[in-house]
Design a protein around this motif. Structure first.
Motif, mmCIF file in Angstrom:
data_model
loop_
_atom_site.group_PDB
_atom_site.id
_atom_site.type_symbol
_atom_site.label_atom_id
_atom_site.label_comp_id
_atom_site.label_asym_id
_atom_site.label_seq_id
_atom_site.Cartn_x
_atom_site.Cartn_y
_atom_site.Cartn_z
ATOM 1 N N THR A 60 -5.941 -10.056 48.242
ATOM 2 C CA THR A 60 -4.702 -10.370 47.533
ATOM 3 C C THR A 60 -4.962 -11.216 46.303
ATOM 4 O O THR A 60 -6.017 -11.827 46.158
ATOM 5 N N HIS A 61 -3.994 -11.212 45.411
ATOM 6 C CA HIS A 61 -4.023 -12.134 44.278
ATOM 7 C C HIS A 61 -2.931 -13.185 44.430
ATOM 8 O O HIS A 61 -2.696 -13.975 43.519
ATOM 9 N N GLU A 62 -2.239 -13.162 45.576
ATOM 10 C CA GLU A 62 -1.159 -14.112 45.811
ATOM 11 C C GLU A 62 -1.746 -15.398 46.384
ATOM 12 O O GLU A 62 -1.869 -15.573 47.600
ATOM 13 N N ASP A 103 -5.080 -4.063 51.544
ATOM 14 C CA ASP A 103 -5.757 -4.027 50.243
ATOM 15 C C ASP A 103 -4.737 -4.188 49.122
ATOM 16 O O ASP A 103 -4.081 -3.238 48.724
ATOM 17 N N GLU A 104 -4.610 -5.386 48.635
ATOM 18 C CA GLU A 104 -3.641 -5.723 47.588
ATOM 19 C C GLU A 104 -2.269 -5.129 47.869
ATOM 20 O O GLU A 104 -1.753 -4.342 47.077
ATOM 21 N N PRO A 105 -1.663 -5.524 48.988
ATOM 22 C CA PRO A 105 -0.413 -4.884 49.411
ATOM 23 C C PRO A 105 0.759 -5.105 48.458
ATOM 24 O O PRO A 105 1.719 -4.343 48.503
ATOM 25 N N GLY A 136 -10.891 -12.716 44.568
ATOM 26 C CA GLY A 136 -12.011 -12.391 43.692
ATOM 27 C C GLY A 136 -11.579 -11.502 42.554
ATOM 28 O O GLY A 136 -10.551 -10.816 42.636
ATOM 29 N N ALA A 137 -12.384 -11.515 41.501
ATOM 30 C CA ALA A 137 -12.045 -10.738 40.315
ATOM 31 C C ALA A 137 -12.223 -9.253 40.591
ATOM 32 O O ALA A 137 -12.865 -8.857 41.563
ATOM 33 N N SER A 138 -11.650 -8.460 39.710
ATOM 34 C CA SER A 138 -11.720 -7.008 39.831
ATOM 35 C C SER A 138 -13.177 -6.533 39.843
ATOM 36 O O SER A 138 -14.026 -7.081 39.147
ATOM 37 N N GLY A 139 -13.442 -5.516 40.664
ATOM 38 C CA GLY A 139 -14.791 -4.953 40.708
ATOM 39 C C GLY A 139 -15.767 -5.736 41.567
ATOM 40 O O GLY A 139 -16.948 -5.402 41.625
ATOM 41 N N GLY A 140 -15.269 -6.758 42.256
ATOM 42 C CA GLY A 140 -16.169 -7.596 43.051
ATOM 43 C C GLY A 140 -16.592 -6.984 44.368
ATOM 44 O O GLY A 140 -17.457 -7.524 45.056
ATOM 45 N N GLY A 141 -15.956 -5.873 44.754
ATOM 46 C CA GLY A 141 -16.335 -5.205 45.991
ATOM 47 C C GLY A 141 -15.384 -5.479 47.145
ATOM 48 O O GLY A 141 -15.685 -5.136 48.294
ATOM 49 N N LYS A 142 -14.218 -6.051 46.856
ATOM 50 C CA LYS A 142 -13.279 -6.403 47.925
ATOM 51 C C LYS A 142 -12.769 -5.168 48.653
ATOM 52 O O LYS A 142 -12.818 -5.084 49.890
ATOM 53 N N SER A 143 -12.300 -4.179 47.882
ATOM 54 C CA SER A 143 -11.790 -2.955 48.522
ATOM 55 C C SER A 143 -12.908 -2.251 49.264
ATOM 56 O O SER A 143 -12.708 -1.750 50.379
ATOM 57 N N THR A 144 -14.063 -2.194 48.643
ATOM 58 C CA THR A 144 -15.190 -1.512 49.279
ATOM 59 C C THR A 144 -15.496 -2.133 50.635
ATOM 60 O O THR A 144 -15.724 -1.424 51.615
ATOM 61 N N PHE A 145 -15.469 -3.459 50.694
ATOM 62 C CA PHE A 145 -15.759 -4.120 51.963
ATOM 63 C C PHE A 145 -14.722 -3.754 53.022
ATOM 64 O O PHE A 145 -15.063 -3.422 54.158
ATOM 65 N N LYS A 205 -24.012 0.995 48.412
ATOM 66 C CA LYS A 205 -24.368 1.486 47.082
ATOM 67 C C LYS A 205 -23.512 2.695 46.736
ATOM 68 O O LYS A 205 -23.174 3.488 47.603
ATOM 69 N N TYR A 206 -23.188 2.811 45.459
ATOM 70 C CA TYR A 206 -22.676 4.075 44.927
ATOM 71 C C TYR A 206 -23.712 4.557 43.937
ATOM 72 O O TYR A 206 -23.862 3.948 42.880
ATOM 73 N N GLY A 207 -24.424 5.607 44.284
ATOM 74 C CA GLY A 207 -25.524 6.030 43.417
ATOM 75 C C GLY A 207 -26.543 4.910 43.335
ATOM 76 O O GLY A 207 -26.974 4.389 44.354
ATOM 77 N N ASP A 208 -26.888 4.504 42.122
ATOM 78 C CA ASP A 208 -27.835 3.394 42.041
ATOM 79 C C ASP A 208 -27.150 2.061 41.731
ATOM 80 O O ASP A 208 -27.802 1.075 41.423
ATOM 81 N N GLN A 209 -25.812 2.063 41.823
ATOM 82 C CA GLN A 209 -25.088 0.809 41.638
ATOM 83 C C GLN A 209 -24.851 0.165 43.015
ATOM 84 O O GLN A 209 -24.276 0.794 43.907
ATOM 85 N N THR A 210 -25.337 -1.060 43.193
ATOM 86 C CA THR A 210 -25.103 -1.749 44.468
ATOM 87 C C THR A 210 -23.812 -2.547 44.342
ATOM 88 O O THR A 210 -23.719 -3.435 43.506
ATOM 89 N N VAL A 211 -22.818 -2.202 45.140
ATOM 90 C CA VAL A 211 -21.523 -2.882 45.001
ATOM 91 C C VAL A 211 -21.325 -3.949 46.079
ATOM 92 O O VAL A 211 -20.510 -4.854 45.899
ATOM 93 N N LEU A 212 -22.029 -3.860 47.208
ATOM 94 C CA LEU A 212 -22.042 -4.960 48.177
ATOM 95 C C LEU A 212 -23.496 -5.380 48.344
ATOM 96 O O LEU A 212 -24.337 -4.583 48.771
#
Ligand SMILES: Nc1ncnc2c1ncn2[C@@H]1O[C@H](COP(=O)(O)OP(=O)(O)OP(=O)(O)O)[C@@H](O)[C@H]1O
Ligand SMILES: [Mg+2]
Lengths: 257, 295
Positions: free
Chosen positions: A209-211, A177-179, A40-49, A16-23
């Motif tokens: 990646t997006h490749e 992370d998106e190298p 996955g699309a942007s904001g999906g939590g890939k980097s966070t994971f 969670k970030y604050g009250d937003q659950t990202v994973l």
């Protein structure tokens, strides 16, 4: 291959970030020698994971194991002890991370970027570290760039140097992370080539990646993240030709068209 | 859309043969007036019958004055070292995760910056009134034996400086891209290594210019210690003028030495900035044959 030992295992991981659950409860397995591509699309939590795996972020629920150790803790006598800074650093050194923005140390030459981590983290002698740095720079095609400073290199060269730097401390697992996302299109392939070689050498890799082409060709499994959930996890052929969720179908339609 | 077609052929420019410069009369007049004023002021001093110039030249190399210069420089160095080291510690505390450390450091900065430097110097000089003896158990010394004027001056100036330097260092640390820390952390750097080998060296570029200002400020602030007789440049100059009554002349002598010291400091700043300007180095360097250098 699917029988080899588990390197990363996530069980119902939440962040969670604050009250937003990202994973929102991630279950995930990566095995020794496997390449996992996370799409996955942007904001999906890939980097966070990815950042949870090497403990740049702390998880708020579930369990996350790397190399059989619970991330952030040490087990002893049936109890869990929070890791000291030094132990966290030790564990991190076994997990490489390659960033979208390369993040080479800008005040050091490329060679020093590869030498200093070995000296500080692996306690190697300067001579030994230099020798290894040169070998790695050759491996990524930058043998003649040791004396240059990061800003004097192209993006593709910087990213290859960053990969070499990661290898310098002998990680068991490398997170990307998106190298190639920050690179000019014509520089993407030189970085992907290095990653392909790395995969062929048996390195365990988790690549956001997006490749899609790279994922199809190199990945052993594709994990599809959307809205903080891991919606699908399948071999590339299966995922790319017959995804089982609508979200994945929509995503693929958008990126493949 | 096809702009080239609509451009008339006549608009092709001929190369002019002669360049007529704009006459900037305002600048000329302003410059002349300013220069004249400077000349008048210099003449006023140089020809004044109230300034005994030979005395000025006599005292420039005077032994007492020179020893005062040494003390001033020493004090500057000591106070800056104390201020920089402590200031860095305070900056790191201020940025730590620990709320107690953060509170202590910000309170220190607030408190010290609220009290005039002169008051702080006087306080340390008179600390014996407050803490008569120093030491532990059997090792007791009277405070006055430890707190010489130089020690009091160093403490007064250095502890005050730490508050200012901590802000300079903090700004430097904050200027470093988060990606640099994360890269180091993920390679396995421990927090102290990360600070020492990655963050602080990069922060130097931001830290140096304002801290050179601090050094120059300190060179002059040391003159405050003449109130406690710390034998610095101003104290020496004043003690001479109190016996020969050449007050203006000795202030000139002191000023000249302060000018020399600040000039040297500015030159030092220039070289330091060059040393830490790795990121503003011209790109050209990369085209140098790198392989040759490696031999
Ligand atoms: N440090 C942070 N503080 C607050 N919210 C954050 C933070 N980092 C990420 N988030 C939020 O968490 C969510 C997931 O972010 P994340 O960076 O993991 O997504 P991503 O899948 O990597 O996306 P992208 O493809 O854009 O990189 C986003 O909504 C983001 O706004
Ligand atoms: Mg991301």
């Amino acid at each position: 291959m699917s029988q080899s030992e588990i390197v990363v295992e996530a069980i119902d991981v939440q962040k969670k970030y604050g009250d937003q659950t990202v994973l929102k409860g991630i279950d995930f397995v990566a095995r020794r020698g496997e390449v996992t591509c996370i799409l996955g699309a942007s904001g999906g939590g890939k980097s966070t994971f990815l950042r949870c795996i090497n403990h740049l972020e702390t998880i708020d629920g579930g369990e996350l194991f790397v190399d059989g150790h619970l991330v952030g803790y040490r087990e002893s006598n049936g109890k869990l002890y929070e890791l000291k800074e030094r132990e966290t650093a030790d564990r991190r050194s076994r997990i490489g991370m390659v960033f979208q923005q390369f993040n080479l140390f800008s005040h050091m030459s490329i060679q020093d970027n590869l030498v200093q981590p070995q000296v500080l983290v692996k306690k190697r002698s300067a001579a030994e570290a230099k020798e290894r740095a040169q070998v790695l720079l050759e491996r990524v095609g930058l043998a003649d760039k040791g004396r240059a400073y990061p800003r004097e290199l192209s993006g593709g060269q910087q990213q290859r140097a960053a990969i070499a730097r990661t290898l310098a401390v002998d990680p068991q697992l490398i997170l990307f992370d998106e190298p190639t996302s920050a690179l000019d299109p014509e520089l993407v392939s030189e970085v992907l080539d290095v990653m392909r070689d790395l995969a062929a050498s048996g390195m365990t890799m988790i690549v956001v990646t997006h490749e899609i082409g790279f994922a199809r060709e190199v990945a052993d499994q594709i994990a599809f993240f959307d809205g903080g959930k891991l919606l699908e996890s399948a071999p590339p052929q299966q995922f790319l030709t017959s995804p089982s969720t609508d979200r994945a179908r929509n995503f693929l339609r958008r990126v493949l068209s | 859309m096809t702009g080239s077609r609509t451009v008339p052929v006549a608009s092709k420019r001929r190369t002019p043969t002669e360049v007529v410069k704009l006459k900037r009369w305002g600048r000329v007049i302003g410059g002349a007036a300013a220069a004249a004023l400077v000349v008048v002021i210099i003449m006023m001093f140089a020809t004044s019958r109230n300034v005994d110039w030979p005395v000025v030249f006599d005292y420039i190399g005077n032994a007492a004055i020179l020893s005062g210069v040494v003390v001033t420089v020493e004090l500057t160095v000591l106070a800056m070292v104390l201020g920089t080291v402590l200031g860095t510690v305070i900056a790191i505390m201020r940025l730590s995760q620990n709320p107690v450390l953060r509170w202590i450091s910000s309170t220190y900065v607030w408190f010290v910056r609220s009290i005039p430097q002169l008051v702080q110097i006087l306080f340390w000089y008179n600390i014996a009134l407050f803490v008569p003896t120093l030491g532990l158990g059997p090792w007791l010394t009277p405070t006055n034996a430890v707190i010489t004027p130089i020690v009091a001056a160093t403490l007064g100036l250095g502890l005050n400086e730490a508050a200012y330097m901590s802000e300079v260092v903090r700004a430097g640390i904050l200027s470093i891209d988060k990606g640099q820390r994360e890269a180091a952390a993920s390679l396995g750097y421990r927090p102290a290594q990360l600070m020492r080998h990655i963050v602080l060296p990069q922060a130097m570029r931001v830290i140096i210019p304002p801290s050179s200002n601090e050094v120059i400020g300190m060179l002059k602030a040391t003159s405050l210690v003449s109130v406690i007789g710390a034998a610095d440049l101003l104290t020496r100059a004043q003690s001479i003028s109190s016996s020969n009554f050449k007050i203006i002349e000795l202030l000139f002598v002191a000023s000249l030495w302060y000018i020399v010291a600040t000039t040297v400091a500015s030159i030092g700043q220039h070289y330091l900035e060059k040393k830490y300007s790795w990121s503003s180095r011209p790109m050209r360097r990369s085209s140098r044959p790198v392989v040759e250098e490696q031999v």
